[in-house]
Design a protein around this motif. Structure first.
Motif, PDB file in Angstrom:
ATOM      1  N   PHE A 273       0.830  -0.968   0.430  1.00  0.00           N
ATOM      2  CA  PHE A 273       0.473  -0.229  -0.332  1.00  0.00           C
ATOM      3  C   PHE A 273       0.733   1.320   0.008  1.00  0.00           C
ATOM      4  CE2 PHE A 273      -3.089  -3.228   2.491  1.00  0.00           C
ATOM      5  CZ  PHE A 273      -3.829  -3.226   1.251  1.00  0.00           C
ATOM      6  N   PRO A 274       1.494   1.950  -1.782  1.00  0.00           N
ATOM      7  CA  PRO A 274       2.276   2.977  -1.158  1.00  0.00           C
ATOM      8  C   PRO A 274       2.171   3.885  -0.534  1.00  0.00           C
ATOM      9  CG  PRO A 274       2.360   1.675  -3.659  1.00  0.00           C
ATOM     10  CD  PRO A 274       1.185   0.740  -2.944  1.00  0.00           C
ATOM     11  N   VAL A 275       0.613   4.692  -0.689  1.00  0.00           N
ATOM     12  CA  VAL A 275       0.120   5.547   0.146  1.00  0.00           C
ATOM     13  C   VAL A 275      -0.782   5.698   0.962  1.00  0.00           C
ATOM     14  CG1 VAL A 275      -1.347   6.442  -2.124  1.00  0.00           C
ATOM     15  CG2 VAL A 275      -2.224   5.041  -0.424  1.00  0.00           C
ATOM     16  N   LEU A 276      -0.246   4.379   2.154  1.00  0.00           N
ATOM     17  CA  LEU A 276      -0.532   3.609   3.359  1.00  0.00           C
ATOM     18  C   LEU A 276       0.577   4.856   4.682  1.00  0.00           C
ATOM     19  CD1 LEU A 276      -2.226   1.653   5.083  1.00  0.00           C
ATOM     20  CD2 LEU A 276      -0.344   1.972   5.813  1.00  0.00           C
ATOM     21  N   SER A 277       0.171   5.335   5.125  1.00  0.00           N
ATOM     22  CA  SER A 277       1.367   6.368   6.074  1.00  0.00           C
ATOM     23  C   SER A 277       1.465   5.141   6.795  1.00  0.00           C
ATOM     24  CB  SER A 277       0.590   6.943   7.045  1.00  0.00           C
ATOM     25  OG  SER A 277       0.935   7.832   7.670  1.00  0.00           O
ATOM     26  N   PRO A 278       3.724   5.244   6.837  1.00  0.00           N
ATOM     27  CA  PRO A 278       4.508   4.581   8.353  1.00  0.00           C
ATOM     28  C   PRO A 278       3.006   4.353   9.190  1.00  0.00           C
ATOM     29  CG  PRO A 278       4.810   6.394   6.611  1.00  0.00           C
ATOM     30  CD  PRO A 278       3.702   6.449   6.671  1.00  0.00           C
ATOM     31  N   LYS A 279       2.512   4.716   9.375  1.00  0.00           N
ATOM     32  CA  LYS A 279       1.763   4.889  10.607  1.00  0.00           C
ATOM     33  C   LYS A 279       1.271   3.694  10.842  1.00  0.00           C
ATOM     34  CE  LYS A 279      -1.689   7.391  13.651  1.00  0.00           C
ATOM     35  NZ  LYS A 279      -2.693   8.817  13.684  1.00  0.00           N
ATOM     36  N   TYR A 280       0.616   3.548   9.900  1.00  0.00           N
ATOM     37  CA  TYR A 280      -0.564   1.915  10.255  1.00  0.00           C
ATOM     38  C   TYR A 280       0.295   0.402   9.620  1.00  0.00           C
ATOM     39  CZ  TYR A 280      -4.122   5.883   9.973  1.00  0.00           C
ATOM     40  OH  TYR A 280      -4.240   7.160  10.688  1.00  0.00           O
ATOM     41  N   ALA A 281       1.587   1.032   9.349  1.00  0.00           N
ATOM     42  CA  ALA A 281       2.149  -0.013   8.919  1.00  0.00           C
ATOM     43  C   ALA A 281       2.848  -1.202   9.998  1.00  0.00           C
ATOM     44  CB  ALA A 281       3.667   0.452   8.909  1.00  0.00           C
ATOM     45  N   ALA A 282       2.836  -0.879  10.923  1.00  0.00           N
ATOM     46  CA  ALA A 282       2.771  -2.581  11.762  1.00  0.00           C
ATOM     47  C   ALA A 282       1.641  -2.956  11.946  1.00  0.00           C
ATOM     48  CB  ALA A 282       3.057  -1.828  13.535  1.00  0.00           C
ATOM     49  N   ARG A 283       0.103  -2.432  11.629  1.00  0.00           N
ATOM     50  CA  ARG A 283      -1.200  -3.437  11.651  1.00  0.00           C
ATOM     51  C   ARG A 283      -1.362  -3.798  10.127  1.00  0.00           C
ATOM     52  NH1 ARG A 283      -6.669  -2.679  13.290  1.00  0.00           N
ATOM     53  NH2 ARG A 283      -7.370  -4.763  12.256  1.00  0.00           N
ATOM     54  N   VAL A 284       0.136  -3.180   9.759  1.00  0.00           N
ATOM     55  CA  VAL A 284      -0.886  -3.649   8.105  1.00  0.00           C
ATOM     56  C   VAL A 284       0.514  -5.337   7.870  1.00  0.00           C
ATOM     57  CG1 VAL A 284      -0.066  -3.913   5.874  1.00  0.00           C
ATOM     58  CG2 VAL A 284      -1.323  -2.266   6.385  1.00  0.00           C
ATOM     59  N   ALA A 285       1.466  -5.030   8.584  1.00  0.00           N
ATOM     60  CA  ALA A 285       2.378  -6.373   8.580  1.00  0.00           C
ATOM     61  C   ALA A 285       1.835  -7.540   9.885  1.00  0.00           C
ATOM     62  CB  ALA A 285       4.428  -5.609   9.834  1.00  0.00           C
ATOM     63  N   ALA A 286       1.750  -7.335  10.289  1.00  0.00           N
ATOM     64  CA  ALA A 286       0.514  -8.325  11.291  1.00  0.00           C
ATOM     65  C   ALA A 286      -0.375  -9.192  10.759  1.00  0.00           C
ATOM     66  CB  ALA A 286       0.076  -7.284  12.823  1.00  0.00           C
ATOM     67  N   GLU A 287      -0.944  -7.859   9.940  1.00  0.00           N
ATOM     68  CA  GLU A 287      -2.466  -8.650   9.250  1.00  0.00           C
ATOM     69  C   GLU A 287      -1.463  -9.653   7.785  1.00  0.00           C
ATOM     70  OE1 GLU A 287      -5.978  -9.065   9.305  1.00  0.00           O
ATOM     71  OE2 GLU A 287      -5.205  -8.144  11.309  1.00  0.00           O
ATOM     72  N   ILE A 288      -0.503  -9.280   7.500  1.00  0.00           N
ATOM     73  CA  ILE A 288      -0.115  -9.868   6.168  1.00  0.00           C
ATOM     74  C   ILE A 288       0.913 -11.567   6.893  1.00  0.00           C
ATOM     75  CG2 ILE A 288       2.207  -9.930   5.054  1.00  0.00           C
ATOM     76  CD1 ILE A 288       1.769  -7.084   4.375  1.00  0.00           C
TER      77      ILE A 288
END
Length: 363
Positions: A273-288
């Motif tokens: 998700f290139p437009v997603l803020s790094p603020k939420y990256a840890a949550r995305v990592a957990a889902e991946i």
């Protein structure tokens, strides 16, 4: 690791599991820009007034951090993760990238379009490394890869001190002809503006202070940027399908350092998700990790740099790196890269015959 999947397969599954507001800009992140500019101003003032070289060097480190922080922030801004306003995005992105001398419009073409659209493609990604046959076709590259592996690795890490800014000049030459005439003027203006600004600073502060205020911080900021950028992809296999779980790597640091570097190391998440803020990256990592745990590539930053030092930067084929002086083969991430293959091979330097990469099976 299984065969390649396309980016859209990941985004479709993940969007169903993530809150909608994650995909909106986070304007509060813009506060970092005045903070970094203030840090630069205070350190510059300190360098100008102190007679002590040791203190000037210490303040130079502060400026280097301001420079790399602005670079990471520019990356966010120009992806649209901070604001959707085109004018504000262009002005703030240009200002934030000024220390590293990268134009905002060029970056959006080079990085957002070409690199993200063709990540680790052997021919189309402007940031990807080459295959073995390129080493025997180009005299300078051929000479470089005849050197001892340790010497070559030393040069690679030394090049981190200038490579990001230097690479930007090569991207200007490569992509400038592709812009329409009106856009070309903007690209040229944004390329010329930073050197003029820093030339003005040179005349204002004098050559000695300029070394501490700009030259040394520029080297440090380049090194830090490249320590992330090189580890983000150059240990991964070549992919002809844009599969961010195969062609990208997330590097982890202690929490305080990830905060200082604005979460830039969480790079798989950024490529999904290139437009997603790094603020939420840890949550995305957990889902991946829940959905595709066997595909996710993650390493401590220090270990990724160690692997980068110990492996060559030429691909024998899509999934293997090759040491051209010995013929020793190293796997890539997900395909056999591990500590047991890091022992140096003993052989006389001799370029091995090239083998053309075999295309991957597409999913």
């Amino acid at each position: 690791m299984t065969e390649e999947q396309h980016l859209r397969e990941y985004t479709k599954a993940l969007k169903a599991r993530l809150p909608r507001h994650y995909f909106e800009p986070v304007p509060a992140r813009m506060i970092y820009l005045p903070i970094f500019l203030t840090l630069f101003g205070l350190c510059t003032w300190g360098i100008l007034i102190t007679p002590y070289v040791a203190l000037k060097l210490l303040l130079s480190v502060g400026i280097a951090y301001a420079f790399i922080g602005m670079g990471f922030l520019a990356h966010e801004i120009l992806h649209g993760a901070v604001t959707k306003n085109p004018l504000l995005r262009s002005i703030s992105g240009t200002l934030a990238f000024m220390p590293l001398m990268v134009g905002a419009r060029l970056w959006r073409k080079w990085h957002n379009v070409e690199h993200h659209g063709q990540t680790q493609h052997p021919h189309d990604d402007p940031d990807a490394m080459g295959a073995l046959e390129s080493a025997v076709q180009r005299p300078v590259v051929k000479w470089l890869f005849k050197q001892a592996p340790a010497l070559r690795s030393a040069f690679l890490f030394f090049s981190f001190t200038f490579w990001f800014t230097f690479h930007a000049t090569q991207m200007l030459r490569r992509f400038l002809p592709e812009f329409k005439p009106a856009e070309r003027r903007v690209v040229l203006f944004q390329a010329i503006l930073p050197p003029l600004v820093w030339l003005g600073v040179l005349f204002w502060v004098g050559p000695l202070n300029f070394v501490f205020i700009y030259l040394l911080p520029l080297l440090g900021a380049n090194f830090m940027a490249m320590s992330f950028i090189a580890t983000n992809h150059l240990l991964n296999p070549i992919t002809e399908t844009n599969d961010p779980l195969m062609n990208s790597l997330t590097v982890r640091n202690p929490g305080w350092l990830e905060w200082l570097t604005l979460g830039f190391g969480l790079h798989i998440e950024h490529h999904v998700f290139p437009v997603l803020s790094p603020k939420y990256a840890a949550r995305v990592a957990a889902e991946i990790k829940k959905l595709w745990p066997e595909r996710y590539n993650e390493l401590p930053h220090w270990k990724a740099l160690f692997y980068l030092w110990k492996t060559p930067r030429l691909y024998r084929d899509h999934r293997n790196l090759i040491e051209p002086t010995t013929g020793q083969v190293f796997g890539t991430l997900g395909f056999g890269l591990d500590d047991s293959r890091m022992r140096p091979a003993r052989a006389k330097p001799q370029m091995v015959a090239p083998k053309r990469p075999k295309p991957n099976a597409k999913s």
